[in-house]
Motif scaffolding. Structure first.
Motif, PDB file in Angstrom:
ATOM      1  N   TRP A 144       0.849  -1.186   0.000  1.00  0.00           N
ATOM      2  CA  TRP A 144       0.000   0.000   0.000  1.00  0.00           C
ATOM      3  C   TRP A 144       0.890   1.244   0.000  1.00  0.00           C
ATOM      4  N   ILE A 145       0.464   2.245  -0.705  1.00  0.00           N
ATOM      5  CA  ILE A 145       1.247   3.476  -0.830  1.00  0.00           C
ATOM      6  C   ILE A 145       0.411   4.677  -0.388  1.00  0.00           C
ATOM      7  N   VAL A 146       1.010   5.544   0.385  1.00  0.00           N
ATOM      8  CA  VAL A 146       0.431   6.856   0.669  1.00  0.00           C
ATOM      9  C   VAL A 146       1.302   7.863  -0.057  1.00  0.00           C
ATOM     10  N   ALA A 147       0.688   8.667  -0.907  1.00  0.00           N
ATOM     11  CA  ALA A 147       1.441   9.618  -1.723  1.00  0.00           C
ATOM     12  C   ALA A 147       0.844  11.011  -1.591  1.00  0.00           C
ATOM     13  N   ARG A 148       1.694  11.993  -1.779  1.00  0.00           N
ATOM     14  CA  ARG A 148       1.256  13.391  -1.737  1.00  0.00           C
ATOM     15  C   ARG A 148       1.289  13.974  -3.139  1.00  0.00           C
ATOM     16  N   LYS A 156       4.029  12.000  -5.171  1.00  0.00           N
ATOM     17  CA  LYS A 156       5.276  11.453  -4.631  1.00  0.00           C
ATOM     18  C   LYS A 156       4.977  10.558  -3.430  1.00  0.00           C
ATOM     19  N   THR A 157       5.514   9.346  -3.449  1.00  0.00           N
ATOM     20  CA  THR A 157       5.299   8.406  -2.354  1.00  0.00           C
ATOM     21  C   THR A 157       5.947   8.917  -1.075  1.00  0.00           C
ATOM     22  N   ILE A 158       5.185   8.933   0.015  1.00  0.00           N
ATOM     23  CA  ILE A 158       5.744   9.392   1.289  1.00  0.00           C
ATOM     24  C   ILE A 158       5.808   8.254   2.311  1.00  0.00           C
ATOM     25  N   ALA A 159       5.083   7.141   2.043  1.00  0.00           N
ATOM     26  CA  ALA A 159       5.143   5.991   2.958  1.00  0.00           C
ATOM     27  C   ALA A 159       4.562   4.763   2.278  1.00  0.00           C
ATOM     28  N   ALA A 216       0.667   9.980  10.382  1.00  0.00           N
ATOM     29  CA  ALA A 216       2.102   9.893  10.643  1.00  0.00           C
ATOM     30  C   ALA A 216       2.899  10.087   9.359  1.00  0.00           C
ATOM     31  N   ALA A 217       2.384   9.532   8.252  1.00  0.00           N
ATOM     32  CA  ALA A 217       3.065   9.688   6.964  1.00  0.00           C
ATOM     33  C   ALA A 217       3.062  11.149   6.532  1.00  0.00           C
ATOM     34  N   SER A 223       5.494  13.325   8.371  1.00  0.00           N
ATOM     35  CA  SER A 223       6.904  13.063   8.056  1.00  0.00           C
ATOM     36  C   SER A 223       7.360  13.754   6.771  1.00  0.00           C
ATOM     37  N   ILE A 224       6.439  14.411   6.093  1.00  0.00           N
ATOM     38  CA  ILE A 224       6.780  15.034   4.814  1.00  0.00           C
ATOM     39  C   ILE A 224       7.774  16.173   5.024  1.00  0.00           C
ATOM     40  N   LYS A 225       8.766  16.184   4.173  1.00  0.00           N
ATOM     41  CA  LYS A 225       9.711  17.299   4.153  1.00  0.00           C
ATOM     42  C   LYS A 225       9.688  17.897   2.756  1.00  0.00           C
ATOM     43  N   VAL A 226       9.011  19.028   2.639  1.00  0.00           N
ATOM     44  CA  VAL A 226       8.888  19.675   1.342  1.00  0.00           C
ATOM     45  C   VAL A 226      10.183  20.416   1.027  1.00  0.00           C
ATOM     46  N   GLY A 227      10.765  20.141  -0.118  1.00  0.00           N
ATOM     47  CA  GLY A 227      12.019  20.769  -0.505  1.00  0.00           C
ATOM     48  C   GLY A 227      11.896  22.262  -0.728  1.00  0.00           C
ATOM     49  N   ASP A 228      13.036  22.977  -0.616  1.00  0.00           N
ATOM     50  CA  ASP A 228      13.027  24.425  -0.806  1.00  0.00           C
ATOM     51  C   ASP A 228      12.537  24.807  -2.194  1.00  0.00           C
ATOM     52  N   MET A 229      12.929  24.026  -3.218  1.00  0.00           N
ATOM     53  CA  MET A 229      12.508  24.318  -4.587  1.00  0.00           C
ATOM     54  C   MET A 229      10.998  24.229  -4.709  1.00  0.00           C
TER      55      MET A 229
END
Length: 280
Positions: A226-230, A238-241, A254-255, A258-264
């Motif tokens: 199973w995939i959780v994606a944003r 994008k898969t986050i967990a 929790a997933a 845990s997301i860390k959105v990049g500066d770009m």
């Protein structure tokens, strides 16, 4: 086998003028829940379910149309499918309905009762006898030579009958549930428990709980995890967990946390928000 697509997904099988609109097919179904709640009509839901069933019928054509049964909840949906697929050699199958004409009979009885004598109250045994001894067709059953049975968006009441059919046909018939939405059933119901345990979720695509994981999707394609994606504002999801079993609301939260959105990405999203504010 259990298959679930987003509510109102447009597969583009039935050619209509609405298919030509921009952003059709799967993209329209991936809108947020508020948009879906206000924008998807009953006709759109029925079309989506029928188109998905049509794709599965074509997929299983090698077993022979006489060995494929597509089962809808009532006669109206059955008739609509028959009219839509008529004359299409790649849609060869037996089109049936669980209701077996009971809806029409009850409607006639209801009309006859207006202004007449009040119908006596039925006991449990009488109700069961009426349910399973329909004078026109009897209890619903699959054809003896059915190898693939596709149940299209069955209701909770339909699932009770499907459970019995599973016991009757055993492993000799492949039972496929399309857009059953098992998650919406009462969790304490033994029928729901049966389908959750005995049926494999071979494909699932829908939004994650938006209260705890806004902008996220859940996906599974057997035999992968199973995939959780944003879904960012720019680019593909994008898969986050990932999870071996279906993630619950806490897993999705929790997933998301845990997301860390990049500066770009942050910069691009900020620019888009600024441009949107100028246009409003």
């Amino acid at each position: 086998m259990d298959v679930e697509f987003p509510v109102g997904t447009k597969f583009g099988v039935e050619k209509t003028s609405s298919n030509k609109k921009k952003g059709g097919k799967l993209a329209s179904a991936m809108a947020d829940e508020e948009s879906n709640a206000s924008g998807v009509t009953k006709a759109m839901l029925e079309t989506s379910d029928r188109e998905l069933a049509r794709l599965f019928v074509e997929m299983f054509q090698p077993v022979g149309g006489d060995n494929i049964s597509v089962v809808f909840s009532d006669d109206a949906l059955q008739n609509m499918a028959g009219a839509s697929w008529k004359g299409d050699p790649t849609a060869s199958c037996r089109i049936m309905s669980v209701s077996r004409g009971k809806k029409r009979k009850s409607a006639i009885k209801g009309m006859g009762s207006i202004g007449g004598k009040k119908k006596k109250k039925q006991g449990f045994a009488a109700k069961m006898n009426e349910e399973f001894s329909d004078e026109s067709s009897g209890p619903f059953k699959l054809p003896d030579d059915c190898e693939v049975a596709i149940f299209v968006a069955p209701t909770a009441k339909d699932l009770v009958k499907i459970k019995q059919i599973c016991a009757d046909v055993g492993m000799g018939t492949l039972i496929i549930l399309l857009n059953t939405r098992l998650d919406l059933l009462d969790k304490s119901d033994e029928t729901e428990e049966f389908f959750q345990q005995e049926f494999e979720k071979v494909f699932y695509l829908s939004v994650a709980p938006q209260e705890t994981a806004p902008g996220c999707l859940m996906h599974r394609a057997y035999p992968t995890d199973w995939i959780v994606a944003r879904k960012p504002k720019i680019g593909a999801p994008k898969t986050i967990a990932t999870f071996e079993t279906r993630p619950n609301e806490g897993d999705c939260e929790a997933a998301y946390d845990s997301i860390k959105v990049g500066d770009m990405e942050k910069g691009v999203e900020n620019v888009l928000e600024n441009v949107a504010s100028w246009l409003n």
